[in-house]
Write a protein that holds these residues in place. Sequence first.
Motif, PDB file in Angstrom:
ATOM      1  N   ASN A 196     -11.724 -22.750 -29.243  1.00 28.49           N
ATOM      2  CA  ASN A 196     -12.825 -22.151 -28.501  1.00 28.49           C
ATOM      3  C   ASN A 196     -14.085 -22.037 -29.361  1.00 28.49           C
ATOM      4  O   ASN A 196     -15.193 -22.194 -28.859  1.00 28.49           O
ATOM      5  N   ASP A 197     -13.919 -21.778 -30.647  1.00 30.93           N
ATOM      6  CA  ASP A 197     -15.080 -21.699 -31.534  1.00 30.93           C
ATOM      7  C   ASP A 197     -15.741 -23.061 -31.678  1.00 30.93           C
ATOM      8  O   ASP A 197     -16.963 -23.160 -31.834  1.00 30.93           O
ATOM      9  N   LEU A 198     -14.961 -24.124 -31.637  1.00 28.87           N
ATOM     10  CA  LEU A 198     -15.509 -25.473 -31.781  1.00 28.87           C
ATOM     11  C   LEU A 198     -16.211 -25.944 -30.512  1.00 28.87           C
ATOM     12  O   LEU A 198     -17.157 -26.741 -30.578  1.00 28.87           O
ATOM     13  N   THR A 199     -15.779 -25.472 -29.336  1.00 28.12           N
ATOM     14  CA  THR A 199     -16.382 -25.929 -28.087  1.00 28.12           C
ATOM     15  C   THR A 199     -17.709 -25.239 -27.796  1.00 28.12           C
ATOM     16  O   THR A 199     -18.491 -25.731 -27.010  1.00 28.12           O
ATOM     17  N   PHE A 219      -4.984 -20.956 -33.192  1.00 30.41           N
ATOM     18  CA  PHE A 219      -5.325 -22.331 -32.808  1.00 30.41           C
ATOM     19  C   PHE A 219      -6.243 -22.323 -31.588  1.00 30.41           C
ATOM     20  O   PHE A 219      -7.254 -23.038 -31.557  1.00 30.41           O
ATOM     21  N   ILE A 220      -5.929 -21.522 -30.572  1.00 28.32           N
ATOM     22  CA  ILE A 220      -6.760 -21.437 -29.378  1.00 28.32           C
ATOM     23  C   ILE A 220      -8.138 -20.889 -29.724  1.00 28.32           C
ATOM     24  O   ILE A 220      -9.160 -21.368 -29.234  1.00 28.32           O
TER      25      ILE A 220
END
Length: 160
Positions: free
Chosen positions: A156-159, A151-152
Motif C-alpha cells: 500500500n505504501d508503494l501504490t 507485506f500488505i
Amino acid sequence: MKKVTTLFLKIAVILLGVPVLALCIFLVPEIADLSAELFPEFILIKVLVYIVFDGSAIPFYFALYQAFKLLHYIDKNKAFSDLSVKALKKIKYCAITISILHVLALPMFYLFAEVDDAPGVVIVGLVVPFASMVIAVFDAVLQKLLQEAIFIKSENDLTV
C-alpha cells in the motif's frame, strides 16, 4: 489509551517473572533434594532437576524480555515492523526450548509417580510442555499474520 494498556501489559510481564524467580530460588532446591533422597541410585538426578527447571527459566526470562521489547515497539508505533517479527520468532523459539526441556524431565515425573503410586503426576508433568507448545503455535500464527500485514502495508505504501 494505548500507552495505558501497554503500561499495564509491561507491569504484567514483570509480575510474571516474580513467581518463577521465587520457584527457582525456593522450590527447585527442595525438589532436587527430594529427588536425591527418593532415588539415591541415580547420582545425577539432582543436577538434572537443576538443569531442567532452572535451565528453563533462562528462555522464559528471555521470552519475557522479548515481550517487553514488543510492547515497547507498540508504544513507538513500530508494531508493524521486522523488529516485531524477530521478537515473536525469538519468543517462539524460547517456548519450544522450554517445552523440550520439560519433555526431557518426563521420565523423572514417571519415577515420582511410581514411588507415590499416583499416575496423575505424569499428567501434571505434561502441563508445562503442553502450555509451551500452545504458546509456540499461537506465536507462530501471530508471526505469520504480522508478516502478511507488513507485506500488505508495504504494498500500500508503494501504490500511493
